[in-house]
Design an enzyme around this catalytic site. Structure first.
Site, PDB file in Angstrom:
ATOM      1  N   LYS A 115      28.864  73.849   0.858  1.00 22.44           N
ATOM      2  CA  LYS A 115      29.130  72.708   1.731  1.00 22.44           C
ATOM      3  C   LYS A 115      29.028  71.372   1.003  1.00 22.44           C
ATOM      4  O   LYS A 115      29.721  70.425   1.356  1.00 22.44           O
ATOM      5  CB  LYS A 115      28.165  72.723   2.912  1.00 22.44           C
ATOM      6  CG  LYS A 115      28.403  73.879   3.865  1.00 22.44           C
ATOM      7  CD  LYS A 115      27.654  73.603   5.149  1.00 22.44           C
ATOM      8  CE  LYS A 115      27.359  74.854   5.911  1.00 22.44           C
ATOM      9  NZ  LYS A 115      26.553  74.575   7.092  1.00 22.44           N
ATOM     10  N   GLY A 163      25.070  79.937  10.412  1.00 20.56           N
ATOM     11  CA  GLY A 163      24.264  80.416  11.525  1.00 20.56           C
ATOM     12  C   GLY A 163      23.095  79.504  11.867  1.00 20.56           C
ATOM     13  O   GLY A 163      22.098  79.933  12.434  1.00 20.56           O
ATOM     14  N   ILE A 202      23.312  62.594  13.030  1.00 18.32           N
ATOM     15  CA  ILE A 202      24.081  61.938  14.084  1.00 18.32           C
ATOM     16  C   ILE A 202      23.390  62.223  15.413  1.00 18.32           C
ATOM     17  O   ILE A 202      23.172  63.379  15.773  1.00 18.32           O
ATOM     18  CB  ILE A 202      25.537  62.474  14.128  1.00 18.32           C
ATOM     19  CG1 ILE A 202      26.199  62.460  12.739  1.00 18.32           C
ATOM     20  CG2 ILE A 202      26.368  61.715  15.165  1.00 18.32           C
ATOM     21  CD1 ILE A 202      26.609  61.121  12.229  1.00 18.32           C
ATOM     22  N   ASN A 289      35.264  76.589   8.263  1.00 17.74           N
ATOM     23  CA  ASN A 289      35.057  78.031   8.296  1.00 17.74           C
ATOM     24  C   ASN A 289      36.361  78.687   7.882  1.00 17.74           C
ATOM     25  O   ASN A 289      37.385  78.518   8.545  1.00 17.74           O
ATOM     26  CB  ASN A 289      34.645  78.504   9.687  1.00 17.74           C
ATOM     27  CG  ASN A 289      33.244  78.027  10.061  1.00 17.74           C
ATOM     28  OD1 ASN A 289      33.017  77.553  11.143  1.00 17.74           O
ATOM     29  ND2 ASN A 289      32.306  78.140   9.132  1.00 17.74           N
ATOM     30  N   ARG A 291      37.762  81.546   8.028  1.00 17.87           N
ATOM     31  CA  ARG A 291      37.917  82.871   8.646  1.00 17.87           C
ATOM     32  C   ARG A 291      38.325  82.678  10.099  1.00 17.87           C
ATOM     33  O   ARG A 291      38.366  81.551  10.573  1.00 17.87           O
ATOM     34  CB  ARG A 291      36.563  83.592   8.614  1.00 17.87           C
ATOM     35  CG  ARG A 291      35.493  82.724   9.268  1.00 17.87           C
ATOM     36  CD  ARG A 291      34.217  83.468   9.566  1.00 17.87           C
ATOM     37  NE  ARG A 291      33.081  82.577   9.675  1.00 17.87           N
ATOM     38  CZ  ARG A 291      32.740  81.890  10.754  1.00 17.87           C
ATOM     39  NH1 ARG A 291      33.464  81.981  11.861  1.00 17.87           N
ATOM     40  NH2 ARG A 291      31.684  81.103  10.758  1.00 17.87           N
ATOM     41  N   ARG A 337      29.604  83.649  25.780  1.00 15.03           N
ATOM     42  CA  ARG A 337      29.151  84.768  24.951  1.00 15.03           C
ATOM     43  C   ARG A 337      28.068  85.517  25.723  1.00 15.03           C
ATOM     44  O   ARG A 337      26.985  84.980  25.959  1.00 15.03           O
ATOM     45  CB  ARG A 337      28.562  84.259  23.638  1.00 15.03           C
ATOM     46  CG  ARG A 337      29.545  83.485  22.789  1.00 15.03           C
ATOM     47  CD  ARG A 337      28.965  83.226  21.415  1.00 15.03           C
ATOM     48  NE  ARG A 337      29.811  82.317  20.656  1.00 15.03           N
ATOM     49  CZ  ARG A 337      29.714  82.137  19.342  1.00 15.03           C
ATOM     50  NH1 ARG A 337      28.796  82.799  18.656  1.00 15.03           N
ATOM     51  NH2 ARG A 337      30.509  81.298  18.711  1.00 15.03           N
TER      52      ARG A 337
HETATM   53  P1  ADP Z   1      26.020  76.336  10.295  1.00 11.20           P
HETATM   54  O1  ADP Z   1      27.058  76.627   9.259  1.00 11.20           O
HETATM   55  O2  ADP Z   1      24.677  76.868   9.947  1.00 11.20           O
HETATM   56  O3  ADP Z   1      26.471  76.667  11.680  1.00 11.20           O
HETATM   57  P2  ADP Z   1      26.769  73.534  10.668  1.00 11.20           P
HETATM   58  O4  ADP Z   1      26.912  72.600   9.536  1.00 11.20           O
HETATM   59  O5  ADP Z   1      28.017  74.073  11.305  1.00 11.20           O
HETATM   60  O6  ADP Z   1      25.807  74.737  10.239  1.00 11.20           O
HETATM   61  O7  ADP Z   1      25.892  72.842  11.821  1.00 11.20           O
HETATM   62  C1  ADP Z   1      25.512  73.537  12.976  1.00 11.20           C
HETATM   63  C2  ADP Z   1      25.047  72.590  14.058  1.00 11.20           C
HETATM   64  O8  ADP Z   1      23.968  71.775  13.596  1.00 11.20           O
HETATM   65  C3  ADP Z   1      26.112  71.606  14.522  1.00 11.20           C
HETATM   66  O9  ADP Z   1      26.968  72.148  15.496  1.00 11.20           O
HETATM   67  C4  ADP Z   1      25.245  70.472  15.073  1.00 11.20           C
HETATM   68  O10 ADP Z   1      24.764  70.791  16.370  1.00 11.20           O
HETATM   69  C5  ADP Z   1      24.049  70.463  14.117  1.00 11.20           C
HETATM   70  N1  ADP Z   1      24.232  69.477  13.003  1.00 11.20           N
HETATM   71  C6  ADP Z   1      24.671  69.742  11.753  1.00 11.20           C
HETATM   72  N2  ADP Z   1      24.746  68.606  11.004  1.00 11.20           N
HETATM   73  C7  ADP Z   1      24.349  67.593  11.792  1.00 11.20           C
HETATM   74  C8  ADP Z   1      24.201  66.153  11.615  1.00 11.20           C
HETATM   75  N3  ADP Z   1      24.489  65.536  10.482  1.00 11.20           N
HETATM   76  N4  ADP Z   1      23.774  65.432  12.685  1.00 11.20           N
HETATM   77  C9  ADP Z   1      23.469  66.030  13.857  1.00 11.20           C
HETATM   78  N5  ADP Z   1      23.576  67.353  14.091  1.00 11.20           N
HETATM   79  C10 ADP Z   1      24.013  68.141  13.083  1.00 11.20           C
END
Ligand code: ADP
Length: 445
Positions: A115, A163, A202, A289, A291, A337
């Site tokens: 990432k 996850g 955020i 993602n 996939r 889900r």
């Molecule tokens: P994963 O790959 O583990 O699912 P993500 O990067 O998709 O991780 O983040 C999953 C969740 O975490 C997001 O949907 C959001 O709710 C929260 N999140 C991730 N980064 C931030 C951020 N910079 N500020 C606020 N919430 C965040």
């Protein structure tokens, strides 16, 4: 492409078998010793055992899966989601054996998989990213300095993350030092890679993601958004398309950003670009993602496009069968889900035998599941029983239809999240559409 091996289990394996069958493609299932009675094994044209119940010995066992594919004469492998779906080494090994990996190139997987690297690629491509560190945190002093600059709170995230694991929020300097070491440890344990980076946290964002599909001729199309803000511990529970927070203008902007993201890594196949959308409607790239995703059906219901079929066709080097202009969003779709978990006992897993199983039906109702009456939900894999997806002309109609369908759904023998979903769909904040990823932390459901 005549014979596809499905390197997965559960509902997604069943979903892929169904798409292949409609395309006239023969299907080869693989299964662990725990999955002899699984539906994907019963539905596929052929099925082979690839190892013991532990995923590391079966569904993650590349050698066993590739040997089976070669012996069975598969010309392609569909990895589904999870397991080997975002494993660049596996994509490489398929190629070495002249088996088509139904997904993007190993290079695209690598460039999006780390990432912190993806953030740099996106920044260079002009896709907005959350302010944060350039690359991984090498020393804590540097991270503290950047946190001061962008302002607290900040979030430390695992570069190899997935996850919702390996993420820690920090509100000040002391918390940040702890957050870095905790996130590192968690990432090391979960992913065998302790690399972490930092970004601005955020406040109260929505999770809005764009579905894209690209062919091997360089055409990229986006299929609108999904709103996945209803989460528990960063795990999605309900998804919908479109998002109540977007208008045509913002959809176009986010769609274009997602297509830029895909083009930046010469993407081919189905993929999702995840964004955080803040209260001022500014959006920031979070990750891509590479996939098919769990929640892909809501997009299928509003666009009328079968994403798995398209994914298979572009992997077979067919050009996309539609252009951006042909993509229109119709009505509203919602997915719940349904997991074998007890929502009143902190979502404790509830594996076991399904004694009674009666699925809902009727106008606008779709059930994607690998469960059946008498089937035992194994404690070794995820606890999903079914994805219940509905379509309506409006959000209001979709909610009413989902409540109707949930109340028809009978699952006995294991606890499920059905009662939780029914309560959630009645919650006035949910029905108002004005929620964010903190919804379940803020409100009692
Ligand atoms: P994963 O790959 O583990 O699912 P993500 O990067 O998709 O991780 O983040 C999953 C969740 O975490 C997001 O949907 C959001 O709710 C929260 N999140 C991730 N980064 C931030 C951020 N910079 N500020 C606020 N919430 C965040």
């Amino acid at each position: 492409m005549k014979r596809v091996l499905i390197a997965n289990r559960g509902e997604i394996a069943v979903r892929i078998i169904r798409a292949c069958r409609e395309l006239g493609i023969e299907t080869i299932a693989v299964y662990s010793e725990a999955d002899k009675e699984a539906l994907h094994v019963l539905l596929a044209d052929e099925a082979y055992c690839i190892g013991p119940r532990q995923s590391s010995e079966s569904y993650l066992n590349m050698t066993s899966i590739l040997a089976t594919a070669l012996a069975a004469g598969a010309d392609a492998i569909h990895p589904g989601y999870g397991f080997l779906a975002e494993n660049a080494v596996f994509a490489d090994r398929c190629k070495e054996h002249e088996i088509t990996f139904i997904g993007p190139s190993a290079d695209a997987i690598r460039r999006m998989g780390a990432k912190s690297v993806a953030r740099e690629t996106m920044e260079a491509a002009g896709v907005p990213i959350v302010p944060g560190t350039d690359g991984l945190i090498e020393d804590n002093q540097e991270a503290l300095k950047i946190a001061e600059q962008i302002g607290y709170p900040v979030i430390v995230k695992a570069s190899a993350g997935g996850g919702g694991k390996g993420m820690r929020v920090a509100n000040n300097k002391d918390e940040l030092e702890k957050a870095i070491s905790m996130a590192k440890n968690e990432a090391e344990t979960a992913f065998g890679d302790g690399g972490v980076y930092l970004e601005k946290y955020i406040e109260d964002p929505r999770h809005v993601e764009i579905q894209i599909i690209a062919d091997s001729f360089g055409h990229v199309v986006h299929l609108g958004e999904r709103d996945c803000s209803i989460q528990r511990r960063h795990q999605k529970l309900i998804e919908e398309a479109p998002s109540p927070a977007l208008d045509e203008d913002l959809r176009k902007k986010m769609g274009e950003a997602a297509m830029k993201a895909a083009q930046a890594v010469d993407y081919c196949g189905a993929g999702t670009v995840e964004f955080l959308l803040d209260k001022h409607k500014e959006f920031y790239f979070m990750e891509m993602n590479t996939r098919i995703q769990v929640e892909h059906p809501v997009t299928e219901l509003v666009t009328g496009i079968d994403l798995i079929k398209e994914q298979i066709l572009v992997a077979a080097d067919e050009p996309l069968s539609f252009s951006q202009d042909a993509v229109t969003l119709n009505g509203w779709a919602i997915e719940c889900r349904i997991n074998a978990e007890n929502p009143d006992k902190n979502f404790m897993p509830s594996p076991g035998k399904i004694e009674t199983y009666l699925v809902p039906g009727g106008f606008g109702v779709r059930v994607d599941s690998a469960a059946y009456q008498g089937y035992s939900i194994s404690p070794f894999y995820d606890s999903m029983v079914a994805k219940l997806i509905v379509h309506g002309n409006t959000r209001e109609e979709a909610i009413a239809r989902m409540k109707r369908a949930l109340s028809e759904f009978v699952v006995e023998g294991v606890d499920t999240t059905i009662p939780f979903h029914l309560r959630l769909l009645d919650h006035e904040i949910f029905t108002s559409g004005e929620f964010d990823t903190k919804f379940l932390e803020k409100y009692e459901v």
